[in-house]
Write a protein that holds these residues in place. Structure first.
Motif: not given
Length: 291
Positions: A146-157, A159-168, A284-290
């Motif tokens: 959540a707070t590191t450059a490596m982690g954020r780069a990974y998260l936004w790489a 797929s939308p479904d995988e990212r939404a699951s991780l954000l939850r 914005a749509r992705v952010a709204e989901e979480i």
């Protein structure tokens, strides 16, 4: 753990006992040495009687060695062999080494490659020298997504479904801290869309600054992520934006090409780098989901 119990209740193929045994092994971190049942229970959120049965079983299997004098346990070579086997099979770790070494020499920063383990990124390759003593991370170290450059780069790489699951998962993990962390994640997504890399300047530790870039491959593995970090007084935010980040993007594109993954992408022009996303766009749509 609560999440293990929830998973077991909804998935008939999920073996809860196995999951809990792996949780116990995960409780051991680099430089830990010995851990007792009480410490393991605190780290895994498992009841102490359950931990006692699991450590007994893992001892019988040869994965843990008891140290009776201290009433604690340590990992055995049999357990560590699993990790070393995984490292040996990560081609990206070996192939990226000369690229990492080059960027390390050019920038004076520590350059690492990592992959996800639950809510963290775990380093499986690290290049550093005497100039990077302020960054005391090595192979096996974990940094938060959540707070590191490596982690954020990974998260936004992802797929939308995988990212939404991780954000939850992250929202559940951080609880009341989540809104602030979510804001940083959203900003990083917008920054990556413009510049191709993430930065973390004091978001994780006040005295550490880094840039991060994801590595995508076409063979179904990953994604992985690289970072280049140093003490904050050496990697200013301006340098992260204009030097370290673009240099790391070029390095990762070359690694992708060498691994036979995605074709190298042309460097974005300053015109495109400064382009802002339209309100209500995909991020914005992705952010709204979480929320």
């Amino acid at each position: 753990m609560k999440r293990t119990a929830k998973k077991g209740a909804t998935d008939r193929s999920f073996v809860v006992a196995l999951s809990r045994g792996l949780d116990v092994l995960r409780a051991f971190r680099p430089n830990d040495g010995l851990l007792g049942n009480q410490e393991i229970a605190a780290r895994t959120n498992l009841p102490k009687p359950t931990v006692s049965r699991l450590t007994y079983t893992l001892t019988k299997l040869g994965c843990l060695a008891p140290v009776p004098r201290f009433e604690k346990y340590q990992l055995t070579p049999s357990a560590m062999a699993l990790g070393y086997a995984a490292l040996a099979n990560l081609g990206v770790r070996h192939l990226s080494e000369p690229f990492r070494e080059q960027v390390m020499r050019e920038t004076g920063g520590a350059v690492a490659v990592g992959g996800r383990d639950r809510h963290s990124m775990i380093y499986f390759g690290q290049s550093r020298n005497g100039e990077t003593l302020g960054v005391q991370l090595d192979v096996g170290s974990r940094v938060p997504i959540a707070t590191t450059a490596m982690g954020r780069a990974y998260l936004w790489a992802l797929s939308p479904d995988e990212r939404a699951s991780l954000l939850r998962d992250l929202r559940e993990h951080y609880g009341s801290r989540w809104p602030k962390l979510r804001d940083g994640i959203e900003r990083s997504g917008e920054f990556i869309a413009r510049h191709g890399f993430a930065i973390s300047a004091g978001d994780w530790h006040d005295d550490i600054a880094a840039a991060g870039v994801a590595l995508k491959l076409n063979d179904g593995t990953g994604p992985y992520a690289f970072n280049c970090g140093a003490p904050a007084f050496r990697f200013t935010e301006d340098r992260l934006r204009n030097d370290i980040g673009p240099r790391l993007v070029a390095m990762v594109r070359n690694i992708e090409a060498a691994l036979g993954g995605m074709a190298p992408q042309p460097t974005q022009s300053k015109k495109h780098q400064g382009r802002k996303l339209k309100p209500g766009g995909k991020l914005a749509r992705v952010a709204e989901e979480i929320r």
